[in-house]
Design an enzyme around this catalytic site. Structure first.
Site, PDB file in Angstrom:
ATOM      1  N   VAL A   1      37.410-118.839 -45.944  1.00  0.00           N
ATOM      2  CA  VAL A   1      36.325-119.635 -45.383  1.00  0.00           C
ATOM      3  C   VAL A   1      36.124-120.942 -46.154  1.00  0.00           C
ATOM      4  O   VAL A   1      35.843-120.924 -47.344  1.00  0.00           O
ATOM      5  CB  VAL A   1      35.004-118.838 -45.390  1.00  0.00           C
ATOM      6  N   SER A   2      36.257-122.054 -45.447  1.00  0.00           N
ATOM      7  CA  SER A   2      36.142-123.380 -46.056  1.00  0.00           C
ATOM      8  C   SER A   2      34.865-124.072 -45.590  1.00  0.00           C
ATOM      9  O   SER A   2      34.450-123.917 -44.448  1.00  0.00           O
ATOM     10  CB  SER A   2      37.357-124.219 -45.648  1.00  0.00           C
ATOM     11  N   PRO A   3      34.265-124.891 -46.473  1.00  0.00           N
ATOM     12  CA  PRO A   3      33.103-125.674 -46.054  1.00  0.00           C
ATOM     13  C   PRO A   3      33.530-127.022 -45.452  1.00  0.00           C
ATOM     14  O   PRO A   3      32.689-127.785 -45.002  1.00  0.00           O
ATOM     15  CB  PRO A   3      32.377-125.909 -47.375  1.00  0.00           C
TER      16      PRO A   3
END
Ligand SMILES: *[C@@H]1O[C@H](CO)[C@@H](O)[C@H](O)[C@H]1NC(C)=O
Ligand SMILES: *[C@@H]1O[C@H](CO)[C@@H](O)[C@H](O)[C@H]1NC(C)=O
Ligand SMILES: *[C@@H]1O[C@H](CO)[C@@H](O)[C@H](O)[C@H]1NC(C)=O
Ligand SMILES: *[C@@H]1O[C@H](CO)[C@@H](O)[C@H](O)[C@H]1NC(C)=O
Length: 715
Positions: free
Chosen positions: A293-295
């Site tokens: 999960v990347s911002p």
């Protein structure tokens, strides 16, 4: 029938309805909540915060594994946020720390220090350290060599600030324990996270994916702690899955990144003018199943052309260095701010929401060590065929060296690659050659580093990990020793819910994954995701069935806890604290520039500065490693009010940056640039900027100094 219990729950029902009613009319409803009838609190809760900021200069950052990313200043301080919860004779402590990960050696040392004060109250079973996973902080505290490579081995200063800060946060929490009620609230946050390996996610069975709306979890879970009977809000503890990688691998300023900023915003909101890190109210944003999960929600693009990158390998013209994810802001600071603000705002909204549920019920917990390579488990294929699977000695795949679109690696490595390179294999074999069995066990992962077989100079990655479960009433918290991907985390939550329902009268309403807890063993992807060998899969170190084994051991852990059966455990990992090596250079000595003294302001801010602009000043400085100023500050912004200087910001504030560097590339000469963004809400008036530091004299003495700019007007 238990008459008392019945009356108790009757009043509780009334109170919950009243609370819902009051909260509907908003504005701090929970603070004015007080009742004619006094009800026993369900739990006892203590909360504490302490500074854990490590050396901010010269030490390699642990996160992106980029050898050129060394600290040279500070944007946001690192904190430990501790929550102690007691129920009857049971007690747990949960500590969220603003750092990349946490290791066995650190936890062991923290527990041993706490045990000097409190006997065995805090122990292996009931103590959780969970890292937020920010990537822009000094390394050197993990001991397992692979994770200490970016800092050139062990760094005592980093280890000590983490150890001392965590211990202090727990002591504060311990000393503030009081009757309290705990509520759980959940809400969805959109536009803060995306999957950075979406093709790997798509390999999970369609029937399973169809149960979820997104390819990452978007739910924020909040525990809120309210003192009883005062109804004072003590703190909040959140879990949300997102990598704190809004700050990218070009940043040199120590930062707690998006989740750390969300905590600071929340704490400033309730603690008002108290300096950051000192107020009574504490808000943590702990990590969860953030593996994939990347911002960086604009997603990856080819930086040279603006075109999309290759899907499977995340490369542009064959180079991973050219495929970079970013957003939502125009630069990494704005991106961090936007993500942090969104997390904070949702948290605040949940705090006042009428959808919260009061937690009630016993507090139970259990922990065990699991020697992963010797584990076996049963795995059922989607077609129903059952097969026996096993764990492998740890190894990193080729795609580990490629890095991710949040921060690519060096050389010509690609994600999603199952091909090997004879030259790298040759080098790999010089270090430690994988056996035929290792290769078969990790298949289809091509082995890049056989970490489980490297014995020199000491352990590279743990083979024995920690697993732990806490049941807080009907909320289950699973502490996991690494980064579960979205679907791996969902499978674990599902298994936990099913197991609790099978062996307990209580059904679990919420299960949270507490990521990067207690020991760090890189990633845990699903067996299906493993096939594609993206970064997360290449870093799933115990082979394709790492997750299958976890599902099995968590299931047994919960079963034994709920049945009150003895615990099946493995020996704890070897303590390597007396073997660790350090190659980071010490500070030799500091010299001021000719004609100056330490603390002199060489470049003054303008005499008048407008709100909405940034002012800066440059000071002659010593090396910030001479004194880490833990719990203090390298700078203050001060306002002249009523004949005295009043501090309006420190180095923890978002608006300030402390940028330290050598002058003329000579390590003895250095300067500190202090930047202050003058917020539009800052009152007009007279201000100055101060700098606090220490220099090391030629005979090795550490001497403090103070500097200040001239006064200037803010208009
Ligand atoms: C990091 O972010 C900055 C903007 O703040 C950008 O200029 C730079 O290209 C980014 N670099 C990488 C490697 O992500
Ligand atoms: C909760 O609040 C929402 C809007 O904020 C409202 O629509 C709903 O009716 C409320 N529910 C209760 C039980 O008060
Ligand atoms: C795997 O399944 C077999 C047969 O169903 C069972 O005897 C064995 O205990 C299981 N092993 C594990 C590790 O659960
Ligand atoms: C089920 O699937 C597995 C893996 O794809 C395969 O090895 C096995 O032969 C299949 N079994 C049946 C009965 O089709």
């Amino acid at each position: 029938m238990d008459v008392y219990g019945c009356v108790h729950s009757f009043f509780k029902q009334i109170r919950m309805h009243l609370q819902a009613f009051i909260n509907t009319f908003q504005i701090g409803g929970i603070f004015i909540l007080n009742f004619l009838f006094v009800i026993n609190a369900d739990y006892r809760v203590g909360i504490g915060i302490s500074d854990i900021t490590g050396p901010i200069g010269q030490i390699g950052f642990l996160g992106y594994g980029n050898p050129f990313q060394k600290g040279s200043g500070l944007h946001l301080r690192q904190y430990a946020r501790a929550f102690v919860i007691k129920k009857d004779l049971q007690c747990v402590a949960f500590v969220s720390i603003d750092t990349t990960m946490t290791g066995f050696g650190l936890r062991k040392q923290v527990l041993s220090t706490l045990q000097k004060n409190y006997g065995s109250l805090y122990n292996d079973q009931n103590f959780v350290i969970s890292a937020t996973h920010t990537h822009c902080v000094p390394g050197g505290f993990m001991m397992d060599l692979l994770y200490d490579l970016p800092s050139f081995g062990f760094v005592q200063e980093t280890f000590d600030s983490l150890h001392n800060g965590i211990v202090q946060a727990v002591i504060k929490a311990h000393n503030s324990i009081q009757d309290a009620n705990i509520f759980v609230t959940k809400g969805t946050i959109l536009n803060v996270n995306v999957n950075r390996s979406p093709l790997a996610y798509l390999l999970n069975p369609k029937t399973e994916r169809d149960k979820y709306s997104y390819d990452v979890d978007k739910e924020l879970t909040q525990l809120k702690f309210i003192a009883s009977p005062s109804n004072k809000l003590l703190g909040v503890l959140h879990w949300f899955p997102v990598h704190p990688t809004s700050m990218n691998n070009t940043n040199r300023l120590v930062s707690s990144d998006n989740v750390g900023y969300a905590s600071i915003l929340f704490e400033q909101h309730f603690n008002k003018d108290t300096p950051i890190g000192n107020g009574p109210f504490v808000a943590a944003f702990a990590s969860s199943n953030l593996g994939d999960v990347s911002p960086n929600i604009k997603g990856p693009i080819c930086i040279s052309t603006g075109n999309p990158c290759d899907d499977v390998t995340s490369t542009c013209d064959g180079k991973s260095q050219h495929c970079i994810a970013s957003g939502p802001g125009i630069d990494m600071f704005e991106s961090t701010k936007i993500i942090g603000e969104k997390l904070f705002k949702k948290g605040l909204e949940l705090l006042h929401s009428n959808q919260s549920r009061e937690i009630d019920g016993p507090l139970e917990y259990r922990h065990r060590y699991v020697n992963m390579p010797i584990q076996v488990a049963n795995f059922t294929y989607p077609n129903g065929t059952e097969t026996k699977v096993r764990g492998c000695l740890s190894a990193m795949g080729y795609a580990f060296a490629a890095g991710t679109t949040d921060g690519p690696g060096a050389f010509n490595f690609k994600q999603g690659s199952k091909t090997q390179n004879p030259m790298w294999n040759f080098i790999r074999n010089l270090v430690a050659e994988p056996t035929k069995d290792d290769i078969a066990c990790h298949y289809p992962k091509p082995i890049f580093l056989t970490t489980g077989r490297i014995k020199v100079p000491y352990r590279w990655q743990p083979q024995t990990v920690s697993i732990q479960i806490i049941l807080l009433g009907d909320v289950a918290i699973a502490s996991v020793p690494g980064e579960f991907t979205t679907m791996a985390g969902r499978r674990l939550k599902q298994t936990i819910a099913t197991t609790v329902a099978t062996y307990s009268k209580l059904s679990t309403k919420d299960v949270v994954i507490a990521g990067l807890s207690n020991i760090y063993s890189s990633y845990i992807a699903t067996p299906e995701e493993y096939e594609l060998q993206r970064y997360e899969a290449a870093s799933t170190i115990f082979g394709p069935h790492t997750l299958t084994i976890y599902l099995n051991v968590y299931n047994n852990l919960i079963k034994s806890m709920l049945n009150g059966e003895p615990l099946d455990t493995d020996p704890e990992p070897e303590d390597i604290s007396n073997k660790v090596l350090s190659f980071a250079l010490p500070v030799w000595f500091d010299l001021p520039l000719v004609g100056y003294r330490f603390g002199d302001c060489r470049v003054q801010p303008p005499s008048t500065a407008k709100r909405g602009t940034t002012v800066s000043a440059i000071f002659v400085s010593g090396n910030p490693r001479n004194n880490l100023m833990r719990g203090k500050t390298f700078l203050t912004i001060e306002r002249w009010i009523k004949e005295k200087w009043v501090v309006v910001a420190t180095d923890s504030n978002w608006e300030t940056k402390f940028i330290w560097k050598n002058v003329f590339f000579i390590s003895a000469y250095s300067q500190a640039t202090i930047e202050w963004y003058i917020d539009k809400n800052i009152p007009i008036g007279i201000y100055r900027i101060c700098h606090f530091g220490h220099y090391k004299s030629l005979n090795g003495e550490i001497i403090p100094y103070i500097g200040a700019t001239r006064k200037f007007n803010v208009v």
